[in-house]
Scaffold this active site. Sequence first.
Site, PDB file in Angstrom:
ATOM      1  N   ARG A  79     -43.022 -70.345 -22.472  1.00 31.91           N
ATOM      2  CA  ARG A  79     -42.169 -70.783 -21.370  1.00 31.91           C
ATOM      3  C   ARG A  79     -42.761 -71.919 -20.548  1.00 31.91           C
ATOM      4  O   ARG A  79     -42.042 -72.569 -19.798  1.00 31.91           O
ATOM      5  CB  ARG A  79     -41.767 -69.598 -20.504  1.00 31.91           C
ATOM      6  CG  ARG A  79     -40.763 -68.718 -21.267  1.00 31.91           C
ATOM      7  CD  ARG A  79     -40.198 -67.635 -20.434  1.00 31.91           C
ATOM      8  NE  ARG A  79     -41.144 -66.530 -20.350  1.00 31.91           N
ATOM      9  CZ  ARG A  79     -40.895 -65.389 -19.768  1.00 31.91           C
ATOM     10  NH1 ARG A  79     -39.745 -65.175 -19.199  1.00 31.91           N
ATOM     11  NH2 ARG A  79     -41.801 -64.444 -19.741  1.00 31.91           N
ATOM     12  N   GLU A 116     -54.594 -57.347 -23.450  1.00 30.26           N
ATOM     13  CA  GLU A 116     -54.814 -55.932 -23.147  1.00 30.26           C
ATOM     14  C   GLU A 116     -54.879 -55.092 -24.415  1.00 30.26           C
ATOM     15  O   GLU A 116     -55.407 -53.989 -24.411  1.00 30.26           O
ATOM     16  CB  GLU A 116     -53.730 -55.418 -22.201  1.00 30.26           C
ATOM     17  CG  GLU A 116     -52.323 -55.641 -22.725  1.00 30.26           C
ATOM     18  CD  GLU A 116     -51.270 -55.444 -21.667  1.00 30.26           C
ATOM     19  OE1 GLU A 116     -50.892 -54.290 -21.447  1.00 30.26           O
ATOM     20  OE2 GLU A 116     -50.831 -56.435 -21.082  1.00 30.26           O
TER      21      GLU A 116
END
Length: 193
Positions: A79, A116
């Site tokens: 984005r 993560e």
Amino acid sequence: MAASDITVSGLNKVGAEDAAYLVSKIRTIPGFPKEGILFRDFMPVLADARAFGILMGALEAALPVDVDDFDMVVGLEARGFLFGPALAARLGKGFIAVRKAGKLPPETMSQSYDLEYGQASMEIETNVVHEGVRVLIVDDLIATGGTANAARSLIEKCGGVVAGFSFVMELTGIDGMKSLGDYPTSSLVCMPA
């Protein structure tokens, strides 16, 4: 949490009415991409000419450094490719894409970063950043800072200079901005992670 958990201090230069209009276009989707996550969808902002204009004006007004302090805008996949080129065009600057690994033709330089749930890599074409070129790194979101720091590392490996970072959204409570150290930064809207 609803739109009321979004703070808009980075929108102070566009006026309260425009800030409220922009925030009204941010869609909150609970449980996406997995349960417990509140996904903030910015695509309705892009689909609305007024909101998109407000957003681009706000990004320009909230630059973390003077427009003369950088030569190019760097956008991060994916984005950052929506906001970076539009901002670069508004400012009369060129645009450089930092992509996910394997998306650019050779020769590229790569930088891994932690997620993560594992690791990922970003790449930049080796011939687009020259020694001493000053860049503003732009992305839609800063969370942990892993992607932004990987891009910073790539720019510096190529001999470029990072002038600052500009984000549309900042997730608070996970120290992504802190991970960028002393670099000038800006974000337009903040929301809890």
